[in-house]
Enzyme design. Sequence first.
Site, short mmCIF file in Angstrom:
data_model
loop_
_atom_site.label_atom_id
_atom_site.label_comp_id
_atom_site.label_asym_id
_atom_site.label_seq_id
_atom_site.Cartn_x
_atom_site.Cartn_y
_atom_site.Cartn_z
N ASP A 156 40.83 33.30 50.36
CA ASP A 156 41.37 34.80 51.02
C ASP A 156 41.80 35.75 50.35
O ASP A 156 40.91 37.02 49.23
CB ASP A 156 41.88 34.72 52.49
CG ASP A 156 41.93 35.79 53.76
OD1 ASP A 156 41.41 36.69 53.26
OD2 ASP A 156 42.70 35.47 54.42
N HIS B 152 35.54 33.18 51.21
CA HIS B 152 35.92 34.25 51.78
C HIS B 152 37.41 34.36 50.92
O HIS B 152 38.27 34.04 50.65
CB HIS B 152 36.86 33.54 53.30
CG HIS B 152 37.41 35.40 53.89
ND1 HIS B 152 36.83 35.58 54.67
CD2 HIS B 152 38.09 36.29 53.77
CE1 HIS B 152 37.58 36.61 55.65
NE2 HIS B 152 38.32 36.26 54.84
N HIS C 82 36.15 39.84 60.21
CA HIS C 82 36.82 39.58 60.20
C HIS C 82 37.52 39.44 62.17
O HIS C 82 37.26 40.26 62.56
CB HIS C 82 37.75 39.99 59.54
CG HIS C 82 38.08 40.35 58.64
ND1 HIS C 82 37.49 40.12 57.56
CD2 HIS C 82 39.50 39.72 57.32
CE1 HIS C 82 38.33 39.87 56.13
NE2 HIS C 82 39.35 39.39 56.37
N HIS D 69 39.26 38.08 49.08
CA HIS D 69 39.03 39.68 48.82
C HIS D 69 39.21 39.78 47.13
O HIS D 69 40.55 40.42 46.82
CB HIS D 69 40.25 40.82 49.60
CG HIS D 69 40.08 40.28 50.89
ND1 HIS D 69 39.97 40.85 52.03
CD2 HIS D 69 40.34 39.17 51.83
CE1 HIS D 69 39.13 41.20 52.68
NE2 HIS D 69 40.01 39.76 53.20
N GLN E 187 37.90 48.17 56.37
CA GLN E 187 38.83 47.26 56.55
C GLN E 187 39.34 47.95 57.62
O GLN E 187 40.40 47.67 58.61
CB GLN E 187 40.04 48.10 54.55
CG GLN E 187 41.22 47.27 54.77
CD GLN E 187 41.32 46.26 55.24
OE1 GLN E 187 41.51 45.43 54.36
NE2 GLN E 187 42.65 45.46 56.60
N GLU F 159 42.22 38.60 64.13
CA GLU F 159 42.88 37.64 62.96
C GLU F 159 44.29 38.13 63.46
O GLU F 159 45.18 39.06 62.66
CB GLU F 159 43.09 38.26 61.84
CG GLU F 159 43.22 37.40 60.70
CD GLU F 159 43.02 38.23 58.91
OE1 GLU F 159 42.87 39.25 58.65
OE2 GLU F 159 44.26 37.70 57.91
FE FE2 Z 1 39.93 38.10 55.10
#
Ligand code: FE2
Length: 423
Positions: free
Chosen positions: A317, A65, A218, A67, A160, A221
């Site tokens: 992440d 995971h 996701h 980005h 996102q 979170e």
């Molecule tokens: Fe993430």
Amino acid sequence: MPLKAYDLLIRHSKLLGTTQLTEQLVDIGIKDDLIVAIAPTLEEPAATELDAQGLFVSPPFVESHIHLDSALTAGEPHWNESGTLFEGIQIWGERKQNLTLADVKARTLAILKQQATQGVLFVRSHVDVSEPQLIALRALLEVKEEVKDWMNLQVVAFPQDGIYSKPENEALLEKALEFGADVVGGIPHYELTREDGVRSVHRVFELAQQYDRLIDIHCDEIDDEQSRFLEVIAACAIRTGLGSRVTASHTTAFGSYNNAYAYKLIGFLQRAQINFIANPLINITLQGRTDTYPKRRGVTRVKELWQQGLNVSFGHDCIQDPWYSLGTGNMLDVAFMGVHVCQMTGRTEIDACYEMVTSNGAKTLNLQADYGLEVSKTANLIILDASDRYDAIRRRTIVRDVISQGKLLTRTTPGTTEWLGFQ
Ligand code: FE2
């Protein structure tokens, strides 16, 4: 010239058996890009020999995971002063107005090289597909093709800003799949309403089935104990039977659920058999920001999920982006933080944290058929300057050699310190 039996022969390797390190050292014979022999001593000649010197030889790290599209942008256009997830989203919203293909490709490639030198040869990257030109997605798909000889990159179409927060976002997500994204993503806790969040999870499952893709959402979170989209993912996985193709990332709210609800949920998760990813570096940093004291750790119930036999992996992440300004891509840093934040300090628990950045990650990425140090699998392996998994995590040792698809890709030499004794 007689034909050599092996292109590369690695001598004196310390390997894991089924679960434990075997003390007997072995040789690993590689021909083309495959492991063709593993035995205490291989006699046949090889074109190249490499002496592992009794060090721990492991399958590569798996970054399950990250980005990559936002990596290396910390401070652009400004620093995340509150340290919250939501300020991070706002800053990224500004930065992504200035994305170009060259910008995203250069940063992505820089991080992939940084990861590879540290033994990461499998990466799942989310990429923001809320941006109308899909620049970041196109950049990552191009890089994926360019690095395929040494790095296995999976791309997640990640909405996102939410699938239903703007009218065009749902179509952009589908377009990303048409372009070739490997995985469908979602962010139900950031949709405008609970109902939109539920609808978004259903839509992700529909798209995954329609385009035959994996799922990585996701999920929850946030520290809000009322954020309960994990149960929706579990229900969809049970009904569709997609279980092992589905991943719930973060699920930090699970750390705040009351035990009665968590106990019931664990039963549903057992039935669903989905994968979980915790991101200890980021979860411990972003969550708990609205707490005074006691202050929550903001990480999902890693130990409890693992104890139930469910598949949990750890991700990095973010690397130097609006959500996390630190990081180098080293998965041993991630495992080290996981040991602390999840209180996985028992000896088998520390070993389990190593699995969370290797084999468990491979399972999450649905790679297990060709992952691991076994004859007839692709020769992806790393030689750590360590004696075992515990030693690797404790000292966060360097990865001495990285062999990707049968070829030596990188070598790192340990730094040395000399005790001078006031000479
Ligand atoms: Fe993430």
